[in-house]
Scaffold this motif. Structure first.
Motif, PDB file in Angstrom:
ATOM      1  N   UNK A 103      -7.212   9.321  16.071  1.00  0.00           N
ATOM      2  CA  UNK A 103      -6.682   8.976  14.906  1.00  0.00           C
ATOM      3  C   UNK A 103      -7.397   8.123  13.662  1.00  0.00           C
ATOM      4  N   UNK A 104      -8.819   8.119  14.131  1.00  0.00           N
ATOM      5  CA  UNK A 104      -9.564   7.339  13.077  1.00  0.00           C
ATOM      6  C   UNK A 104      -9.817   8.574  11.796  1.00  0.00           C
ATOM      7  N   UNK A 105      -9.776   8.131  10.762  1.00  0.00           N
ATOM      8  CA  UNK A 105     -10.163   8.849   9.551  1.00  0.00           C
ATOM      9  C   UNK A 105     -11.006   7.896   8.639  1.00  0.00           C
ATOM     10  N   UNK A 106     -12.186   8.842   8.230  1.00  0.00           N
ATOM     11  CA  UNK A 106     -13.072   8.183   7.260  1.00  0.00           C
ATOM     12  C   UNK A 106     -12.925   8.705   5.919  1.00  0.00           C
ATOM     13  N   UNK A 107     -13.208   7.759   5.162  1.00  0.00           N
ATOM     14  CA  UNK A 107     -12.960   8.023   3.635  1.00  0.00           C
ATOM     15  C   UNK A 107     -13.699   7.134   2.620  1.00  0.00           C
ATOM     16  N   UNK A 108     -13.689   7.068   1.388  1.00  0.00           N
ATOM     17  CA  UNK A 108     -14.345   6.112   0.688  1.00  0.00           C
ATOM     18  C   UNK A 108     -13.633   4.831   0.405  1.00  0.00           C
ATOM     19  N   UNK A 127       4.673  16.247   8.710  1.00  0.00           N
ATOM     20  CA  UNK A 127       5.412  14.901   8.397  1.00  0.00           C
ATOM     21  C   UNK A 127       4.174  13.911   7.812  1.00  0.00           C
ATOM     22  N   UNK A 128       4.700  13.050   6.992  1.00  0.00           N
ATOM     23  CA  UNK A 128       3.825  12.009   6.228  1.00  0.00           C
ATOM     24  C   UNK A 128       3.774  10.988   7.613  1.00  0.00           C
ATOM     25  N   UNK A 129       2.348  10.589   7.755  1.00  0.00           N
ATOM     26  CA  UNK A 129       2.170   9.821   8.808  1.00  0.00           C
ATOM     27  C   UNK A 129       1.640   8.512   8.174  1.00  0.00           C
ATOM     28  N   UNK A 130       1.515   7.218   8.838  1.00  0.00           N
ATOM     29  CA  UNK A 130       1.162   5.971   8.445  1.00  0.00           C
ATOM     30  C   UNK A 130      -0.130   5.626   9.202  1.00  0.00           C
ATOM     31  N   UNK A 131      -0.787   4.674   8.523  1.00  0.00           N
ATOM     32  CA  UNK A 131      -2.133   4.272   8.815  1.00  0.00           C
ATOM     33  C   UNK A 131      -2.228   3.009   8.279  1.00  0.00           C
ATOM     34  N   UNK A 132      -3.517   2.178   8.766  1.00  0.00           N
ATOM     35  CA  UNK A 132      -3.769   0.995   8.853  1.00  0.00           C
ATOM     36  C   UNK A 132      -5.251   0.937   8.436  1.00  0.00           C
ATOM     37  N   UNK A 133      -6.144  -0.056   7.706  1.00  0.00           N
ATOM     38  CA  UNK A 133      -7.338  -0.277   7.409  1.00  0.00           C
ATOM     39  C   UNK A 133      -7.916  -0.471   8.842  1.00  0.00           C
ATOM     40  N   UNK A 134      -9.029  -0.001   9.244  1.00  0.00           N
ATOM     41  CA  UNK A 134      -9.869  -0.655  10.163  1.00  0.00           C
ATOM     42  C   UNK A 134     -10.943  -1.588   9.546  1.00  0.00           C
ATOM     43  N   UNK A 145      -9.887   4.348   8.271  1.00  0.00           N
ATOM     44  CA  UNK A 145      -8.345   3.819   8.464  1.00  0.00           C
ATOM     45  C   UNK A 145      -7.919   4.497   9.719  1.00  0.00           C
ATOM     46  N   UNK A 146      -6.961   3.974  10.512  1.00  0.00           N
ATOM     47  CA  UNK A 146      -6.466   4.497  11.773  1.00  0.00           C
ATOM     48  C   UNK A 146      -5.130   4.923  11.662  1.00  0.00           C
ATOM     49  N   UNK A 147      -4.546   6.128  12.237  1.00  0.00           N
ATOM     50  CA  UNK A 147      -3.312   6.426  12.432  1.00  0.00           C
ATOM     51  C   UNK A 147      -2.668   5.494  13.367  1.00  0.00           C
ATOM     52  N   UNK A 148      -1.192   4.946  12.956  1.00  0.00           N
ATOM     53  CA  UNK A 148      -0.662   4.231  13.719  1.00  0.00           C
ATOM     54  C   UNK A 148       0.250   5.222  14.900  1.00  0.00           C
TER      55      UNK A 148
END
Length: 372
Positions: A103-108, A127-134, A145-148
């Motif tokens: 569930x790790x997502x890389x972005x700018x 469905x829309x998912x929720x994530x938090x900043x790593x 960021x990582x998906x909850x």
């Protein structure tokens, strides 16, 4: 001007919802690719001896090559698009790439800004998912960021581990420009090894990033953090900046975009995921805190050393607080930005001659560069 260094105006490609195209301006361009369907028609056969001759072998080969390329485009999009996501934070919108099955997502970094919580939607819907900043690393405009909650079937993208990216390579840019999810644009690698300074206004991080990939693929606000892929389906970079033409005001300079190369992305992302921070950027540093000083006519004239890192590169080379750095190798340095640009394309451990002024004396020191 050094051909590997890009100065002038650039803009980040994050997108503010419900605002015009010029929102989120900071410094350079993004890349993209599009594949349209190719249709062919067969002329009606004529009766009798005057029937049209069969197409020659050259025409047949061209058609076959075109069909193969078309099929390749479609397959790459089909394979990669499920790994591209849309990231929403308040009124800000950008893109991201699924980095692993956890569930790790890389972005700018400029996409996440100062936010800690995000809404994430796959480019292919759902469905829309929720994530938090790593963690974010603004110095290279990258963040994870990582998906909850990790949905079943989450597909991670494949990142190229090759540091060699050939000019002329066909690339596709996948992301959510202007909120249009699942968008794809097409272009080529126009150049490599560019050093680009990103603005700090309009949401930019103010970073100076070396070794960037220049592309002709269309980059627009919202593309930031998405995927720049080759026809092998591997991510070769993250579209980050789009050039602007000063003569057009805030208008984009068509066909000039920049992406952070995959080797830099994976180096930073792996550290953030493992340690929660960047422990080794792989970027060269002088080991000073500095400020731009002005000379005659109030023009920038160098970088004053405000403090030195204990045991750092500049300290070891004999520089002192109050010295004014004016040159790195053959490159004149008149500001902090120019110093960052001069160091961005160099490597830790590299030896370089640094010119500086101490009082009324001009001096030179050989510095073994440290790590940022």
């Amino acid at each position: 001007m050094d051909s590997s260094r890009t100065r002038g105006r650039v803009r980040c490609s994050a997108h503010r919802l419900l605002l015009p195209l010029t929102a989120g301006v900071c410094a350079v361009a993004l890349v993209g690719g599009c594949s349209g369907s190719v249709s062919s028609s067969t002329p009606a056969a004529r009766s009798g001896p005057s029937s049209s001759p069969a197409p020659d072998s050259g025409t047949t080969a061209a058609a076959t090559g075109g069909d193969a390329l078309q099929s390749n485009y479609e397959q790459v999009i089909k394979n990669v698009l499920p790994s591209v996501v849309q990231i929403e934070s308040g009124s800000e919108l950008g893109s991201g790439i699924v980095y692993d099955s956890k569930g790790d997502i890389v972005t700018n970094a400029h996409v996440v800004g100062k936010a800690k919580q995000f809404k994430v939607t796959s480019a292919t819907g759902g469905s829309q998912l929720h994530a938090r900043l790593v963690a974010a690393y603004p110095a290279q405009d990258l963040a994870v960021i990582k998906l909850d909650k990790v949905p079943s079937g989450l597909k991670a993208a494949s990142f190229s581990q090759s540091a060699k990216i050939d000019m002329g390579r066909i690339v596709l840019a996948l992301g959510s420009p202007l909120g249009l999810s699942s968008s794809v644009t097409q272009g080529i690698v126009s150049a490599t090894g560019r050093t680009v300074s990103e603005g700090s206004s309009g949401g930019g991080t103010g970073a100076t990033i070396g070794n960037m990939v220049q592309t002709s693929a269309a980059i627009n606000p919202g593309n930031s953090g998405g995927a720049l892929v080759g026809l092998d389906g591997k991510v070769i970079g993250i579209p980050t900046l789009a050039a602007t033409d000063p003569q057009l005001g805030s208008g984009a300079a068509p066909g000039i975009g920049f992406a952070i190369p995959s080797t830099m992305v994976t180096n930073i992302a792996d550290q953030i995921i493992k340690d929660g921070k960047v422990t080794n950027s792989g970027r060269a540093a002088l080991g000073i805190t500095g400020r731009t000083v002005v000379g005659a006519g109030f023009r920038p004239a160098g970088v004053a050393v405000v403090s030195l890192t204990k045991g750092g590169a500049a300290t070891a080379a004999g520089l002192r607080t109050g010295d004014i750095v004016t040159r790195v190798a053959a490159t004149p340095v008149k500001s902090l930005t120019e110093l960052s640009e001069a160091l961005a394309s160099r490597k830790p451990g590299q030896k370089v001659k640094v010119g500086y002024e101490r009082g009324s004396s001009a001096k030179t020191a050989e510095v073994t560069l440290g790590t940022m």
